[in-house]
Design a protein around this motif. Structure first.
Motif, PDB file in Angstrom:
ATOM      1  N   LEU A  64       0.821  -1.211   0.000  1.00  0.00           N
ATOM      2  CA  LEU A  64       0.000   0.000   0.000  1.00  0.00           C
ATOM      3  C   LEU A  64       0.858   1.265   0.000  1.00  0.00           C
ATOM      4  O   LEU A  64       0.445   2.308  -0.505  1.00  0.00           O
ATOM      5  CB  LEU A  64      -0.938   0.003   1.214  1.00  0.00           C
ATOM      6  N   LYS A 105      -5.749  -4.479   6.819  1.00  0.00           N
ATOM      7  CA  LYS A 105      -5.102  -5.719   6.390  1.00  0.00           C
ATOM      8  C   LYS A 105      -6.082  -6.875   6.285  1.00  0.00           C
ATOM      9  O   LYS A 105      -5.959  -7.738   5.417  1.00  0.00           O
ATOM     10  CB  LYS A 105      -3.983  -6.063   7.379  1.00  0.00           C
ATOM     11  N   TYR A 110      -8.486  -4.683   0.929  1.00  0.00           N
ATOM     12  CA  TYR A 110      -7.057  -4.979   0.798  1.00  0.00           C
ATOM     13  C   TYR A 110      -6.832  -6.308   0.079  1.00  0.00           C
ATOM     14  O   TYR A 110      -5.948  -6.428  -0.775  1.00  0.00           O
ATOM     15  CB  TYR A 110      -6.402  -4.998   2.177  1.00  0.00           C
TER      16      TYR A 110
END
Length: 460
Positions: A64, A105, A110
Motif C-alpha cells: 500500500l 489488512k 485490501y
C-alpha cells in the motif's frame, strides 16, 4: 456513446490545465471550524501514509505504501513538512495507526487489491479504505471530538476535502499514460456500476425473503405472516439474474454485495419499493408472467431506485465517477432487463463491456489522437468561426473539446458513418455544455467537414 463521453470528460480535465496533483489549499479567512477541518484533513493524509507503512509482505515489501496515491502524497511539500514535524512531536492519532492498519489488512478491500496488484494498480484502493474503514471507525471519530474547535460540520467539511483530493488524484497526470490509465479505470468503474444496478433486484428480493421468514417465525404470527403474497420474491427476472453465468462470474470475482456494504441503504430501498404504487399494483394483479415481472423491475428502476436520494448519495460516496455515469449506465441496465425478457435460451442478455477488440481500443486511440493533434483541430475550429461574430478565445472550452474529439473520430475512424459521429457529439454537447452548444457544435462540424472533404482529407 459511453466511451465517447469518457474520452470527452477526460480530455476536458487533461487539456484545461496541467492537471498536477495538488492537495486542498488552506482556506482563506479561516473560521475556527475551517481551521479544524483543514488540520484534520492533513492529519488524515498523514494517517493513511502511516497505515501504509504498517502493512508489510514478505521481504519487507509495503504494497500500500508503493501505491501511486501514497507516492503523490509523499511528494507534496505540505506532507513533507508534516512528516518532519511528527518526527519531533507525537502524531495526534498515533495510537490508532496500528489498529486501523490491522482492520485494513483484514478487509476485503485490501485482499481484493492484492489480487489485482499483479495486473494493474487499483487507484481506488485508498478512497475505499478512507470511506469504508477509516472515516467510519468509532475510535477515530471519538478522537475527533477531543480536537480543539471540534464540530460535526467540520468533520463533514474534512470529508468533502478528502473527496476533492481523490477526484483531483484521479484526474491528475504526470504524463499521457496516466491519463490513459484513468480512462481505462473509469470504464471499469462504469462496468461495476452496471452490475451493481443489475444486482439490486436480486439483493432486494433476498432481503424481502429474509423478512418473510422472520415474520413466519414470530412468537405470535398473523395470518398474513403465515400466508404472505410471494409474487415479489418469486419474480421471474430475479430468478434469471440469479442464474445468469455472466452475472454470477462478475459478482463473485469482484465480491459485490449491497447487503454487506450498506445494509441500511438496502433496507431503505426495499421500503421505498414496497411503498410505491408500482409495487402495490403489481402485487394486486390477478396473474403475472415473465413479461410482467420484467416490466415491474424496469418501472421500479426508473421511478423508484433512480430517484431515491439516499441511493444517489451512496453512489456519490462510493465513486466520484458514478454521478456522471448514472444516466447512461441506468439506460444500459434497463435495456438489459428487456434483453432478459427477449432472450433465447442460449443467449447472453448481459451486455459485454466492448463489442469487439476494435471497440475496446477505440477510446485510447481517440484520446491519444486528440492530445497529439489538438493544435491542428483547434486551428480547424478557429478558421471556421466567423471572426466578426465570434471571439474564438471566448468559446466554451467544453464545446471546443467536444468538437476536437468529433473531428478526430471523423478523420481517423472511416468505418463510422459521418452522421453517426456528428449526432453523437451533438448529444454530448447538449448534456455537458451550454443550452446552445448542440446547435453550435452541429453547425461547426458540418462547416469543417465540408471543407475537409473539399481538401480530400476525409472521404465520408
Amino acid at each position: 456513446m459511453l466511451i465517447r463521453i469518457k474520452v470527452v470528460q477526460l480530455l476536458y480535465s487533461y487539456l484545461l490545465t496541467d492537471n498536477r496533483f495538488m492537495l486542498e489549499s488552506q482556506p482563506t479567512s479561516p473560521t475556527k471550524e475551517k481551521r479544524f477541518a483543514y488540520s484534520l484533513y492533513l492529519d488524515m493524509l498523514v494517517l493513511m501514509i502511516k497505515i501504509s507503512e504498517r502493512i508489510e509482505k514478505r521481504g519487507g515489501y509495503l504494497p500500500l505504501h508503493d501505491t501511486r496515491f501514497i507516492k503523490k502524497l509523499l511528494a507534496d511539500d505540505k506532507i513533507k513538512s508534516l512528516q518532519q514535524k511528527f518526527r519531533n512531536e507525537i502524531f495526534p492519532f498515533e495510537r490508532l495507526v496500528e489498529p486501523l492498519a490491522e482492520l485494513v489488512k483484514e478487509s476485503g478491500i485490501y485482499k481484493n487489491f492484492q489480487k489485482k496488484a499483479d495486473d494493474t494498480e487499483d487507484d481506488t484502493v485508498w478512497e475505499n479504505i478512507f470511506n469504508l474503514i477509516i472515516s467510519v471507525n468509532p475510535a477515530l471519530n471519538n478522537a475527533f471530538t477531543t480536537r480543539e474547535n471540534f464540530t460535526l460540520r467540520g468533520v463533514e467539511r474534512m470529508k468533502g476535502m478528502m473527496a476533492e483530493t481523490f477526484k483531483n488524484f484521479y484526474a491528475s497526470r504526470d504524463n499521457i499514460s496516466d491519463a490513459v490509465n484513468t480512462l481505462a479505470y473509469s470504464m471499469d468503474r462504469a462496468r461495476e456500476l452496471y452490475f451493481r444496478l443489475l444486482l439490486l433486484p436480486v439483493e432486494l428480493v433476498n432481503l424481502r425473503e429474509n423478512q418473510i421468514e422472520d415474520n413466519r417465525n414470530k412468537f405470535v404470527p398473523t395470518a398474513e405472516d403465515l400466508n404472505p403474497n410471494m409474487r415479489f420474491v418469486e419474480n421471474g427476472l430475479v430468478a434469471a439474474l440469479r442464474e445468469d453465468p455472466d452475472m454470477l462470474a462478475y459478482v463473485e470475482e469482484n465480491e459485490l454485495s449491497w447487503m454487506k456494504e450498506d445494509p441500511q441503504l438496502l433496507e431503505s430501498l426495499l421500503k421505498a419499493v414496497m411503498q410505491s404504487d408500482i409495487y402495490d399494483e403489481y402485487m394486486r394483479f390477478p396473474a403475472t408472467d415473465f413479461h410482467t415481472d420484467c416490466e415491474f423491475w424496469r418501472d421500479i428502476m426508473k421511478h423508484v431506485i433512480l430517484n431515491d436520494e439516499n441511493f444517489l448519495d451512496a453512489l456519490e460516496t462510493k465513486s466520484v465517477f458514478w454521478n456522471d455515469d448514472l444516466d447512461i449506465i441506468s439506460t444500459f441496465a434497463i435495456k438489459t432487463i428487456k434483453r432478459f425478457e427477449d432472450a433465447r435460451p442460449d443467449a447472453h442478455p448481459v451486455l459485454p463491456m466492448y463489442k469487439d477488440e476494435e471497440d475496446a481500443a477505440f477510446g485510447k486511440k481517440l484520446f491519444m489522437d486528440v492530445v497529439k493533434n489538438k493544435d491542428v483541430y483547434r486551428r480547424y475550429i478557429d478558421d471556421s468561426v466567423s471572426s466578426d461574430k465570434w471571439d474564438t478565445d471566448r468559446l466554451a472550452f467544453m464545446d471546443v473539446v467536444v468538437t476536437m474529439t468529433a473531428l478526430s473520430e471523423i478523420i481517423n475512424f472511416p468505418k463510422i458513418p459521418l452522421v453517426v459521429s456528428i449526432n453523437e457529439y451533438i448529444e454530448i454537447a447538449k448534456s455537458y455544455s451550454t443550452s446552445k452548444s448542440g446547435a453550435f457544435v452541429n453547425g461547426l462540424l458540418y462547416s469543417i467537414t465540408n471543407k475537409l472533404r473539399e481538401e480530400g482529407k476525409i472521404q465520408k
